[in-house]
Design a protein around this motif. Structure first.
Motif, PDB file in Angstrom:
ATOM      1  N   ARG A 185       0.613  -0.701   0.102  1.00 34.04           N
ATOM      2  CA  ARG A 185      -0.058   0.465   0.118  1.00 34.04           C
ATOM      3  C   ARG A 185       1.309   1.413  -0.327  1.00 34.04           C
ATOM      4  O   ARG A 185       1.876   1.760   0.719  1.00 34.04           O
ATOM      5  CB  ARG A 185      -0.896   0.115   1.043  1.00 34.04           C
ATOM      6  CG  ARG A 185      -0.039  -0.036   2.492  1.00 34.04           C
ATOM      7  CD  ARG A 185      -1.667  -0.027   3.924  1.00 34.04           C
ATOM      8  NE  ARG A 185      -2.285   0.882   3.864  1.00 34.04           N
ATOM      9  CZ  ARG A 185      -1.737   2.273   4.525  1.00 34.04           C
ATOM     10  NH1 ARG A 185      -0.502   2.313   5.226  1.00 34.04           N
ATOM     11  NH2 ARG A 185      -2.373   3.703   4.700  1.00 34.04           N
ATOM     12  N   HIS A 187       1.178   4.192   2.052  1.00 37.63           N
ATOM     13  CA  HIS A 187       1.166   5.149   3.069  1.00 37.63           C
ATOM     14  C   HIS A 187       1.303   6.379   3.397  1.00 37.63           C
ATOM     15  O   HIS A 187       0.127   6.665   3.599  1.00 37.63           O
ATOM     16  CB  HIS A 187       2.566   4.794   4.326  1.00 37.63           C
ATOM     17  CG  HIS A 187       2.284   4.499   5.150  1.00 37.63           C
ATOM     18  ND1 HIS A 187       3.004   6.091   5.976  1.00 37.63           N
ATOM     19  CD2 HIS A 187       2.118   4.317   6.713  1.00 37.63           C
ATOM     20  CE1 HIS A 187       2.767   6.246   7.519  1.00 37.63           C
ATOM     21  NE2 HIS A 187       2.173   4.508   7.582  1.00 37.63           N
ATOM     22  N   GLU A 220      -4.694  -0.437  -7.056  1.00 39.56           N
ATOM     23  CA  GLU A 220      -4.921  -1.348  -6.186  1.00 39.56           C
ATOM     24  C   GLU A 220      -4.293  -0.523  -4.362  1.00 39.56           C
ATOM     25  O   GLU A 220      -3.989  -1.887  -3.535  1.00 39.56           O
ATOM     26  CB  GLU A 220      -4.201  -2.375  -6.899  1.00 39.56           C
ATOM     27  CG  GLU A 220      -2.872  -2.003  -6.951  1.00 39.56           C
ATOM     28  CD  GLU A 220      -2.478  -1.616  -8.751  1.00 39.56           C
ATOM     29  OE1 GLU A 220      -1.933  -1.748  -8.681  1.00 39.56           O
ATOM     30  OE2 GLU A 220      -3.606  -0.639  -8.787  1.00 39.56           O
ATOM     31  N   VAL A 222      -4.126   2.098  -3.197  1.00 34.97           N
ATOM     32  CA  VAL A 222      -4.516   3.058  -2.306  1.00 34.97           C
ATOM     33  C   VAL A 222      -5.784   2.791  -1.014  1.00 34.97           C
ATOM     34  O   VAL A 222      -6.445   2.528  -1.960  1.00 34.97           O
ATOM     35  CB  VAL A 222      -4.932   4.392  -2.716  1.00 34.97           C
ATOM     36  CG1 VAL A 222      -5.426   5.717  -2.693  1.00 34.97           C
ATOM     37  CG2 VAL A 222      -3.324   4.354  -3.827  1.00 34.97           C
ATOM     38  N   ASP A 223      -5.500   3.249   0.187  1.00 28.95           N
ATOM     39  CA  ASP A 223      -7.126   2.565   0.673  1.00 28.95           C
ATOM     40  C   ASP A 223      -7.400   3.916   1.299  1.00 28.95           C
ATOM     41  O   ASP A 223      -6.627   5.267   1.511  1.00 28.95           O
ATOM     42  CB  ASP A 223      -6.598   1.321   1.591  1.00 28.95           C
ATOM     43  CG  ASP A 223      -5.822   1.864   2.487  1.00 28.95           C
ATOM     44  OD1 ASP A 223      -5.134   3.087   2.605  1.00 28.95           O
ATOM     45  OD2 ASP A 223      -4.456   0.914   3.267  1.00 28.95           O
ATOM     46  N   GLN A 224      -8.252   3.932   2.559  1.00 28.84           N
ATOM     47  CA  GLN A 224      -8.839   5.412   2.876  1.00 28.84           C
ATOM     48  C   GLN A 224      -7.936   5.353   4.150  1.00 28.84           C
ATOM     49  O   GLN A 224      -8.122   7.164   4.363  1.00 28.84           O
ATOM     50  CB  GLN A 224     -10.231   5.285   3.479  1.00 28.84           C
ATOM     51  CG  GLN A 224     -10.188   4.021   4.986  1.00 28.84           C
ATOM     52  CD  GLN A 224     -10.408   3.128   4.566  1.00 28.84           C
ATOM     53  OE1 GLN A 224     -10.139   2.258   3.156  1.00 28.84           O
ATOM     54  NE2 GLN A 224     -10.494   1.903   5.828  1.00 28.84           N
ATOM     55  N   ASP A 225      -7.082   4.969   4.091  1.00 31.78           N
ATOM     56  CA  ASP A 225      -5.990   5.830   5.474  1.00 31.78           C
ATOM     57  C   ASP A 225      -4.516   6.383   4.919  1.00 31.78           C
ATOM     58  O   ASP A 225      -3.791   6.402   5.458  1.00 31.78           O
ATOM     59  CB  ASP A 225      -5.452   3.875   5.895  1.00 31.78           C
ATOM     60  CG  ASP A 225      -6.334   3.806   6.853  1.00 31.78           C
ATOM     61  OD1 ASP A 225      -7.160   4.422   7.289  1.00 31.78           O
ATOM     62  OD2 ASP A 225      -6.415   2.322   7.143  1.00 31.78           O
TER      63      ASP A 225
END
Length: 402
Positions: A185, A187, A220, A222-225
């Motif tokens: 991910r 960060h 893929e 990248v997330d909500q964090d």
């Protein structure tokens, strides 16, 4: 050895208008013009920029001629420093020069002499490194590859008018989270971009996410964090050489692999390819990239070392960090068979006596898929794979990975 568990790794990149990159581009623009006129030019050109001054110094031996002040002004204009109210702009910058011929003591070690069967020697002693890995399609470490793409994207948005309030200076920084040596991910992303005074931080946060960050980061990963920091000080109005002194060769980690792997300490810009600081690093990247492209390893670093005036390296070392699919000793045998690290051969194989260097100072030296970047080719990968006895399909588990 491989890293296990989770870890964070961070790399940065800088915009073409960063003071050190301004200096790099000026040095390489002078090199390009001399190579255009005389491919045998010997150039070691250093630049310093600060406020209304550009100082050029170094050693140059050539049959060409460059009118330095107009060339300097043209480069500064291309970068975007054209505001006549700024203390550093293409119209009023003063240019001072102190240029002398290359030392004859160095020249006698580098020059070829076919009558005496003397090969072209290395232009200096030192060690150089090349690196490649499977983290990105261009076989670069992901943190530095993304950081470089972000600043190049920002430059594109500034130049095509999408974000007209952007100014030439700026930096990016990308932190990638790894698990068992694989990126899992993104960060943190930091974008510090010079801007017009009236621009609000809220506007930049929205625009940067829409026009710069989201088009570049792999969805893929990248997330909500994801943490995004835009101009963390709040303002970045004064920038470029008006705010900071710039020097050629001060961003050697930015110019290579973002701190992943080793660095021998030599800079690139302003140096013709007889200087192995530049040409051998390009060739070591070429060799390492072909090793990874061939599937012989997922990560490969090659070190080469020279003595001044001597054509053949004093040593070549190879490391695959536990990812090799055949033993490292065998991979090194293949490297020594398929890659000739003598300076003359490097120059000829990569066709380095061309005016191609200003773009490397501007957009990056590695991981750029363009025809001029001959060291990014993977034209030896198939032969390496075949001699290693590896199938072209999925490779087996790396040696020592368990």
């Amino acid at each position: 050895m491989r890293n296990t568990g989770r870890r964070l790794f961070t790399s940065e990149a800088i915009c073409m208008g960063h003071p050190d990159k301004v200096a790099d581009q000026i040095s390489d623009a002078i090199l390009d013009e001399l190579l255009r006129q005389d491919p045998k030019s010997r150039v070691a050109c250093e630049t310093m920029v600060k406020s209304g001054l550009c100082f050029i110094a170094g050693e140059i031996t050539t049959h060409g001629y460059v009118e330095v002040p107009p060339l300097v002004k043209k480069v500064i204009e291309e970068i975007g420093y054209t505001d006549p109210t700024s203390s550093f702009n293409s119209y009023s910058v003063g240019v001072l020069t102190c240029i002398e011929p290359q030392s004859p003591d160095i020249a006698q070690g580098v020059n070829e002499d076919k009558e005496k069967s003397k090969e072209m020697g290395a232009g200096d002693q030192g060690m150089m490194f090349g690196f490649a890995c499977r983290e990105t399609p261009e076989l670069m470490p992901m943190p530095v590859a993304l950081a470089r793409k972000l600043v190049n994207r920002a430059a594109e948005m500034r130049q095509n008018g999408t974000l007209p309030y952007l100014r030439p200076d700026g930096k990016s920084q990308v932190t990638v989270e790894y698990e068992n040596d694989k990126p899992v991910r993104i960060h943190t992303v930091v974008l510090s971009m010079q801007h017009a005074k009236e621009t609000t931080l809220e506007q930049m946060r929205s625009d940067f996410r829409k026009h710069i960050i989201d088009p570049i980061l792999p969805a893929e990963l990248v997330d909500q964090d994801l943490r995004v920091l835009v101009n963390p000080t709040g303002l970045f109005v004064q920038g470029g050489p008006s705010a900071d002194c710039g020097l050629t060769g001060r961003k050697i980690i930015v110019d290579t692999y973002g701190g992943m792997g080793h660095h021998g300490g030599g800079a690139f810009s302003g140096k013709d390819p007889s200087k192995v600081d530049r040409s051998a690093c390009y060739y070591a990247r070429y060799a390492a990239k072909n090793i990874v492209a061939a599937g012989l390893a997922d990560r490969c670093e090659i070190q080469v070392a020279y003595a001044i005036g001597v054509a053949r390296p004093v040593s070549i070392n190879l490391e695959t960090y536990g990812t090799g699919r055949i033993p490292n000793a065998r991979i090194l045998e293949l490297v020594e068979k398929h890659f000739d690290f003598r300076p003359r051969t490097i120059i000829d194989q990569l066709n380095l006596l061309r005016p191609i260097y200003k773009q490397t100072a501007r957009y990056g030296h590695f991981g750029i898929e363009k025809p001029d970047y001959t060291w990014e080719r993977t034209d030896k990968a198939e032969a390496l794979r075949r001699e290693a006895g590896l199938a072209a399909a999925a490779a087996p588990e790396p040696v020592g990975a368990r």
